[in-house]
Design an enzyme around this catalytic site. Sequence first.
Site, PDB file in Angstrom:
ATOM      1  CG  ASN A  67      -2.025  -1.032   1.125  1.00 55.09           C
ATOM      2  OD1 ASN A  67      -2.477  -1.368   0.028  1.00 55.09           O
ATOM      3  ND2 ASN A  67      -2.448  -1.561   2.256  1.00 55.09           N
TER       4      ASN A  67
ATOM      5  CG  HIS B  50      -3.554  -4.605 -13.570  1.00 54.42           C
ATOM      6  ND1 HIS B  50      -3.078  -5.892 -13.376  1.00 54.42           N
ATOM      7  CD2 HIS B  50      -3.693  -4.086 -12.322  1.00 54.42           C
ATOM      8  CE1 HIS B  50      -2.931  -6.124 -12.090  1.00 54.42           C
ATOM      9  NE2 HIS B  50      -3.301  -5.050 -11.428  1.00 54.42           N
TER      10      HIS B  50
END
Length: 328
Positions: free
Chosen positions: A95, A194
């Site tokens: 993250n 993506h």
Amino acid sequence: MSYRLLFGFVLSLVLQFSLVLSNPPGLNIGFYQYTCPKAEVIVRDEMTKIISRVPSLAGPLLRMHFHDCFVNGCDGSILLDSTPGSPSEKESIPNLSLRGFGTIDRVKAKLEQACPGVVSCADILALVARDVVFLTKGPHWEVPTGRRDGTRSVKDDAVNNLPPPFFDATRNLYQFFIPKGLDAKDQVVLLGGHTLGTSHCSSFASRLYNFSGTMMADPTLDKYYVPRLKSKCQPGDKTTLVEMDPGSFRTFDTSYYRHIARGRALFTSDETLMLDPFTRGYILRQAGVAGYPAEFFADFAASMVKMGNMQVLTGAQGEIRKHCAFVN
């Protein structure tokens, strides 16, 4: 009526019908129609302004919803700041590259002005993800709302629950997707997200310089693509960003599947989708000359709703945070 609007209308009707049967108790389309009737309009208006100015945020904001839902469900825990002695999910390696927290804070502030203490941060993430896809020419779908915010955010939870880019698709499926109620189709469809955004070189550098300890490039990578990537990513580079869908990384479309089919996927997790007959077939169908964007758009919308329903808190569970970075 344009094709896109007509498709969106039909998709909306189909999803609304299916969601009546599949939503967790407490999660409904139009949950805020009486308590904050303009909630979704406020979110859409803010995101329209933001994406028009900073289109590169679309990918990270979509990814943020994924990273929230895969870690103990869609409860907004990815947004919580660390507290003394207790690092939050934000501090986890997967993250550290996330961007857009300020955007969520901005949207939350607007909603708090209109309807104090009503709209959850978890719902904001789901609505923002939908809107950035639509604003980048992708599908629109109805988002069931009514999520409440969790109060737990632990760094190690993210490491243990987020599928890493270097795993093969089979391991990804059975370790990270199946246990959460997502199947092979959800996997190949959601990874199609993506098509938006960029990646740090460090997420795929081993495929360029030391695949499986060989000190060579991954042989499944297109041999003409390798030198292009090496020209951008030097060994040890942790800062450079590379487009995941070159030439189309700010547009939601099927072109990323064409890259996978040509051996130009950045991540092992995406490249190895070609090894399974079902996911390979899906990729090749989308990668064709014409492609099947209507199919992908409908599938993506359905899988996003399915993912957004994972382990949600509703009713009296959790809380509605006043600020997304802190528990009340």
